[in-house]
Design a protein around this motif. Sequence first.
Motif, PDB file in Angstrom:
ATOM      1  N   MET A 239      -8.480   3.195  -6.749  1.00 31.53           N
ATOM      2  CA  MET A 239      -8.907   4.542  -6.386  1.00 31.53           C
ATOM      3  C   MET A 239      -7.839   5.276  -5.587  1.00 31.53           C
ATOM      4  N   LEU A 240      -7.108   4.559  -4.759  1.00 31.28           N
ATOM      5  CA  LEU A 240      -6.082   5.180  -3.926  1.00 31.28           C
ATOM      6  C   LEU A 240      -4.872   5.626  -4.732  1.00 31.28           C
ATOM      7  N   GLN A 241      -4.762   5.160  -5.971  1.00 31.83           N
ATOM      8  CA  GLN A 241      -3.608   5.517  -6.792  1.00 31.83           C
ATOM      9  C   GLN A 241      -3.735   6.897  -7.426  1.00 31.83           C
ATOM     10  N   SER A 242      -4.858   7.562  -7.215  1.00 31.50           N
ATOM     11  CA  SER A 242      -5.032   8.952  -7.650  1.00 31.50           C
ATOM     12  C   SER A 242      -5.303   9.811  -6.422  1.00 31.50           C
TER      13      SER A 242
ATOM     14  N   LEU B   7       9.101   4.194   5.970  1.00 30.58           N
ATOM     15  CA  LEU B   7       7.740   4.203   6.502  1.00 30.58           C
ATOM     16  C   LEU B   7       7.353   5.605   6.961  1.00 30.58           C
ATOM     17  N   ALA B   8       8.297   6.306   7.617  1.00 28.52           N
ATOM     18  CA  ALA B   8       8.031   7.684   8.053  1.00 28.52           C
ATOM     19  C   ALA B   8       7.731   8.574   6.851  1.00 28.52           C
ATOM     20  N   ALA B   9       8.430   8.332   5.735  1.00 30.39           N
ATOM     21  CA  ALA B   9       8.193   9.123   4.526  1.00 30.39           C
ATOM     22  C   ALA B   9       6.799   8.862   3.969  1.00 30.39           C
TER      23      ALA B   9
ATOM     24  N   ASP C 183      -1.833  16.651   2.713  1.00 28.56           N
ATOM     25  CA  ASP C 183      -3.148  16.647   2.074  1.00 28.56           C
ATOM     26  C   ASP C 183      -3.581  15.239   1.667  1.00 28.56           C
ATOM     27  N   PHE C 184      -3.321  14.255   2.545  1.00 29.22           N
ATOM     28  CA  PHE C 184      -3.813  12.879   2.356  1.00 29.22           C
ATOM     29  C   PHE C 184      -3.390  12.328   0.990  1.00 29.22           C
ATOM     30  N   ASN C 185      -2.091  12.431   0.688  1.00 31.49           N
ATOM     31  CA  ASN C 185      -1.602  12.076  -0.639  1.00 31.49           C
ATOM     32  C   ASN C 185      -1.390  10.568  -0.742  1.00 31.49           C
ATOM     33  N   THR C 186      -2.457   9.829  -1.005  1.00 30.14           N
ATOM     34  CA  THR C 186      -2.388   8.367  -1.057  1.00 30.14           C
ATOM     35  C   THR C 186      -1.497   7.836  -2.176  1.00 30.14           C
ATOM     36  N   PRO C 187      -1.493   8.414  -3.401  1.00 37.48           N
ATOM     37  CA  PRO C 187      -0.619   7.834  -4.433  1.00 37.48           C
ATOM     38  C   PRO C 187       0.859   7.945  -4.088  1.00 37.48           C
ATOM     39  N   ARG C 188       1.264   9.057  -3.502  1.00 37.89           N
ATOM     40  CA  ARG C 188       2.673   9.213  -3.129  1.00 37.89           C
ATOM     41  C   ARG C 188       3.001   8.330  -1.922  1.00 37.89           C
TER      42      ARG C 188
ATOM     43  N   ARG D 206       5.861   5.289  -1.856  1.00 35.33           N
ATOM     44  CA  ARG D 206       6.849   5.051  -0.791  1.00 35.33           C
ATOM     45  C   ARG D 206       6.748   3.607  -0.290  1.00 35.33           C
ATOM     46  N   VAL D 207       5.519   3.114  -0.178  1.00 30.11           N
ATOM     47  CA  VAL D 207       5.323   1.739   0.273  1.00 30.11           C
ATOM     48  C   VAL D 207       5.967   0.758  -0.702  1.00 30.11           C
ATOM     49  N   PHE D 208       5.830   0.999  -2.000  1.00 29.50           N
ATOM     50  CA  PHE D 208       6.401   0.067  -2.970  1.00 29.50           C
ATOM     51  C   PHE D 208       7.930   0.133  -2.994  1.00 29.50           C
ATOM     52  N   GLU D 209       8.496   1.240  -2.560  1.00 26.36           N
ATOM     53  CA  GLU D 209       9.943   1.257  -2.345  1.00 26.36           C
ATOM     54  C   GLU D 209      10.316   0.308  -1.207  1.00 26.36           C
ATOM     55  N   LEU D 210       9.463   0.261  -0.188  1.00 27.50           N
ATOM     56  CA  LEU D 210       9.679  -0.654   0.930  1.00 27.50           C
ATOM     57  C   LEU D 210       9.438  -2.103   0.512  1.00 27.50           C
ATOM     58  N   VAL D 211       8.483  -2.321  -0.390  1.00 26.18           N
ATOM     59  CA  VAL D 211       8.198  -3.673  -0.890  1.00 26.18           C
ATOM     60  C   VAL D 211       9.467  -4.287  -1.471  1.00 26.18           C
TER      61      VAL D 211
END
Length: 498
Positions: A319-322, A374-376, A384-389, A393-398
């Motif tokens: 759900m968070l991916q949209s 992480l700041a990004a 606007d609570f953009n969870t997919p974006r 960013r998190v997966f770039e950190l992964v």
Amino acid sequence: MPSSELRLYNSLSREKEVFEPLVEGHVGMYVCGPTVYNPVHLGNCRTFVSFDVIYRYLLAKGYKVRYVRNITDVGHLTDDGEDRMSRGARLEQLEPMEVAQKFANQFHDVMRTLNALPPSIEPRATGHIIEQIEMVREILNHGYAYEVNGSVYFDVETYNAANDDRYGELSGRRIDELLAESRELRAQGEKRSPSDFAIWMNASPEHILRWDSPWGAGFPGWHLECSAMSTKYLGAQFDIHGGGNDLKFPHHENEIAQNVGACGSAAGARYWLHTNMLLMNGRKMSKSDGNTISPEELFSGDSPHVSEGYSPMVVRFFMLQSHYRSTMDLSDEALQAAKKGYARLLESWANLQALEAKGGAQNGTVGKELTEGLAAAYAEMDDDFNTPRALARVFELVTRINALQGGQLSLEEVGAEELVQFRDGLGTLLFSILGLEDEAGAAGAEREALDRVMQIVLDLRQQARADKDWGLSDRLRDALAGAGVTVKDGKEGASWSI
């Protein structure tokens, strides 16, 4: 946590606005909850998970939030004018409040399973009849309603004339369009205009849910309850009102009219947030054609639409991916991808826990990349609570975390304090804000036992390599690969993953 200016999309202005609460440091948020006459729909779950993330993020930014989410247990009518709770009671052969309690319990169970925090206040419509009657009085006193045969109707044309044609501002519909589209509910032919709507309805003798009022025995209109309860707990004017896109008209449009009609032109919410719909296999969910699935079926896999049961956290991650304002298309293929992505995320989180900075310089190259990445991710949440974006960013950190764990990047480029702050900030984002749970960590005892066994195997393989027993080393590696375990050799030694 990194902080920047929060902007959100206001359905009322149709643009993104900087969020400025009425009272500094405090937020009042009202979200329309479920009508508890049948089991909660998965599309509703998507809405409530979205607002759970919004609630969590506001808390993480330091706001004291009063989150009000109602339970509708009276007044929501079917197309033929029957109360949905009464119909549910008839079909279930139970008392209306038994039906309400049964499905409210089921709703709460599903939301707990999806790790949604409970609201600050969860009022029920039937518990606020007095407040609703008083609001009807105020609307009548201000000349925005009229009474006919024990029913009270909101006068839309009078309201529009006094408020610069305000009715329709949220949905974008003009009054002449509304007149053309209006449908008549049974027993509401006495309205002066088809655009008017009931705020109190006269109850027929056979109607189960009924209360005494100045206009006779009756029950409140569906739209009235949210106006009365939001006003009671958040004040005549408050910060955020949320709900699904399908509620914009008529429910939310009528709420605005009622709040203004009872409390004045500045009444009601300043920011309106709406979630979009959940599709399945590219189509609208529908019981009639079998294109539907319940939350329980999704978790258990007991449905022809899924190849297996999916854990609640995989469903939440999906759900968070949209973005909450975008449509979401549920399919088995999409859930499989979410399952793999979530497993990769948790594996990286476990790798991060195992990392220890080795006296690296503060503000080293890799440390700066982690901090800025992480700041990004947090900046995306501020947009606007953009969870997919934020997750992108998190997966770039992964990738960087796994490279540090595998030795492709040097820990000497990360300061000890930087690593601690990064770990804390990422954990806050994943678990406190996005509301995910470390399912591998939840099965901690099993994971620890597996880790110990794997460490023994890796030590044996390392000893074989030291003894130049390449045959044994290769057999161990191949046997592990056959069991779905990948062994990676790095500067810091061997590691494994499933």
